[in-house]
Design an enzyme around this catalytic site. Structure first.
Site, PDB file in Angstrom:
ATOM      1  N   LEU A   1       0.824  -1.218   0.000  1.00 20.38           N
ATOM      2  CA  LEU A   1       0.000   0.000   0.000  1.00 20.38           C
ATOM      3  C   LEU A   1       0.859   1.269   0.000  1.00 20.38           C
ATOM      4  O   LEU A   1       0.345   2.372  -0.193  1.00 20.38           O
ATOM      5  CB  LEU A   1      -0.961   0.000   1.188  1.00 20.38           C
ATOM      6  CG  LEU A   1      -2.014  -1.115   1.185  1.00 20.38           C
ATOM      7  CD1 LEU A   1      -2.910  -1.014   2.426  1.00 20.38           C
ATOM      8  CD2 LEU A   1      -2.864  -1.077  -0.086  1.00 20.38           C
TER       9      LEU A   1
ATOM     10  N   ASP B   1       0.536  -9.667  -4.674  1.00 22.19           N
ATOM     11  CA  ASP B   1       1.796  -8.912  -4.674  1.00 22.19           C
ATOM     12  C   ASP B   1       1.621  -7.591  -5.442  1.00 22.19           C
ATOM     13  O   ASP B   1       2.513  -7.166  -6.184  1.00 22.19           O
ATOM     14  CB  ASP B   1       2.961  -9.732  -5.249  1.00 22.19           C
ATOM     15  CG  ASP B   1       4.313  -9.093  -4.946  1.00 22.19           C
ATOM     16  OD1 ASP B   1       4.380  -8.164  -4.111  1.00 22.19           O
ATOM     17  OD2 ASP B   1       5.320  -9.519  -5.557  1.00 22.19           O
TER      18      ASP B   1
HETATM   19 ZN   LIG Z   1       5.736  -8.114  -2.409  1.00 22.89          ZN
HETATM   20 ZN   LIG Z   2       8.619 -10.078  -2.789  1.00 23.08          ZN
END
Ligand SMILES: [Zn+2]
Ligand SMILES: [Zn+2]
Length: 450
Positions: free
Chosen positions: A65, A323
């Site tokens: 974030l 991710d």
């Molecule tokens: Zn990551």
């Molecule tokens: Zn990573």
């Protein structure tokens, strides 16, 4: 509080083995029942979900974030709005902020931001080491007390084996996992993409599969030794999958996650899309490569991608995690070697994953499980990732067939860095409900007050 009736949707709840056309009632922020037909209570907001899929809200155990410190890339407000738009109702925030989330005060800062400006639930992940510098353990007890759901130096591996040994030992005292970004530095060097024929052809420095696998093997050995709990972030190679499969068979406490991009793209994406116009070649226009496809771990060869799909299907892979790694355009408008690593994923996750369902490679219920019930289990939560009576009313409604062309300029995330820009995806989130309140709706006029 609001009462919401979702009507005639295909309800898929892996936690209860449900896959049926039914109605779902929400009241006072919790799930109040699934029935073939529920009469609309007075004053209820009715959502017509015919042709749509209704699931527990998606849970992302790995996203960035960027706040505090990198607000030009993303904020808690914009990142959680992107999450809601992508169907995610809970996200776990990685600690590679500035300052790093290695103390209670930074964790509190992020949680307060989430409370005042967030659109979905935010669960923090604390750093393993102070400053994520890899040399001295962070105050894990303090971080656990502050609400951290795990520890990670993500962005970097925990390279020092003795530090990892200690970390696994301490974290297991709190029942929490160490989440490692597995990358052996001596092998990774300054790899910009996967080492293989594509890197050879483009003349780019590649990182071999073994850079990941050697650290995975080490982490499994250490977890076995100290009876710790290791979670492997964003696994990407067939070799890693075999290591995990064998470790699980031995009863070692290891789990792993895979990203939507490692399930659907190969290192050939770095070359851009052949046959596309200039706009299809990332931020540098008709350059020889697409920096939007630069990510860590790198997009791998086709055999590795296919192994990830098989590992998801057969259950060796526990969770799908995004991710989500937003970057500013300037950080991608440069040479491939210099470009930042990462993809803005939250808004394309479902659309890209649905390609696996449409092709028949992975059953839809498995994909939903890995986005909902499985990550809830990873977090040790029985009140999310399920549509059981009394659970928190986190619900995602999506149209499995809606086709749309990805225009990353229209992302609500500040990160426009997507190798899917210009691609046609099939599957779009229609409504996201968090704690019984609508956090995102694609078109509010489609909903009728009753
Ligand atoms: Zn990551
Ligand atoms: Zn990573």
């Amino acid at each position: 509080m609001q009462t919401i009736l979702i009507r005639h949707g295909r309800i898929i709840d892996p936690s209860q083995g449900i896959d049926q056309i039914s109605d779902l009632l929400i009241r006072d922020g919790v799930i109040k029942g699934i029935e073939r037909q529920i009469d609309s209570p007075k004053g209820a907001e009715v959502i017509e979900a015919t042709g749509f899929v209704v699931t527990p809200g998606f849970i992302d155990i790995h996203c960035h974030l960027r706040e505090p410190g990198f607000e030009y890339k993303e904020t808690v407000a914009t990142g959680t709005l992107a999450a809601a738009k992508g169907g995610f109702t809970t996200v776990c925030a990685m600690p590679n902020t500035n300052p790093v989330m290695d103390t209670r005060s930074t964790v509190d800062y992020v949680l307060n931001k989430a409370k005042s400006e967030g659109h979905v639930r935010v669960l923090p992940i604390g750093a393993v080491t102070k400053g994520s510098l890899g040399t001295e353990l962070a105050e894990m007890g303090e971080l656990a007390e502050a609400g951290c759901v795990g520890f990670s130096d993500d962005g970097h591996p925990v390279a020092d084996s003795n530090i990892m040994r200690q970390a696994l030992g301490y974290a297991s005292g709190f029942g929490l996992p160490i989440i490692n970004h597995c990358e052996t530095p001596e092998l990774f060097r300054n790899g910009a993409m996967n080492e293989g024929w594509v890197s050879n052809r483009l003349g780019l420095q590649g990182a071999p599969n073994s850079a990941e696998e050697t650290m995975v093997a080490r982490d499994i050995a250490l977890a076995e030794m100290v009876r710790g709990r290791i979670h492997l972030a964003h696994i990407s190679t067939a070799g890693t999958l075999e290591l995990v499969r064998n470790a699980k068979a031995k009863g070692i406490n290891v789990t792993c996650e895979v990203t939507p991009h490692h399930l659907t793209l190969t290192d050939e994406a770095v070359m851009g899309r052949a046959g596309g116009d200039e706009s299809a070649f990332g931020p540098l226009g008709s350059a020889a490569y697409d920096t939007y496809a630069k990510v860590n771990p790198p997009l791998r060869a086709r055999a590795d991608m296919e192994a990830m799909v098989a590992g998801l299907r057969d259950g060796v892979i526990d969770v799908i995690a995004t991710d989500h790694a937003p970057h500013n355009s300037v950080e991608k408008l440069c040479t491939f070697q210099e470009a930042a690593m990462g993809i803005s994923v939250l808004e394309t996750a479902l659309g890209s994953l649905m390609s696996l369902a449409h092709s028949g490679d992975v059953p839809l219920r498995v994909i939903i499980d890995k986005l909902t019930t499985a990550p809830a289990k990873f977090l040790g939560r029985s009140d999310i990732g399920t549509l059981q009576d009394g659970a928190l009313a986190d619900v995602t409604i999506f149209d499995p067939a809606a086709e749309w062309v990805v225009d990353s300029d229209k992302f609500v995330s500040r990160g426009k860095n997507s190798p899917f820009h210009g691609s046609t995806l099939s599957g779009q989130v229609v409504t996201t409900i968090v704690d019984g309140k609508i956090a995102f709706a694609v078109n509010s006029t489609e909903m009728n007050k009753n």
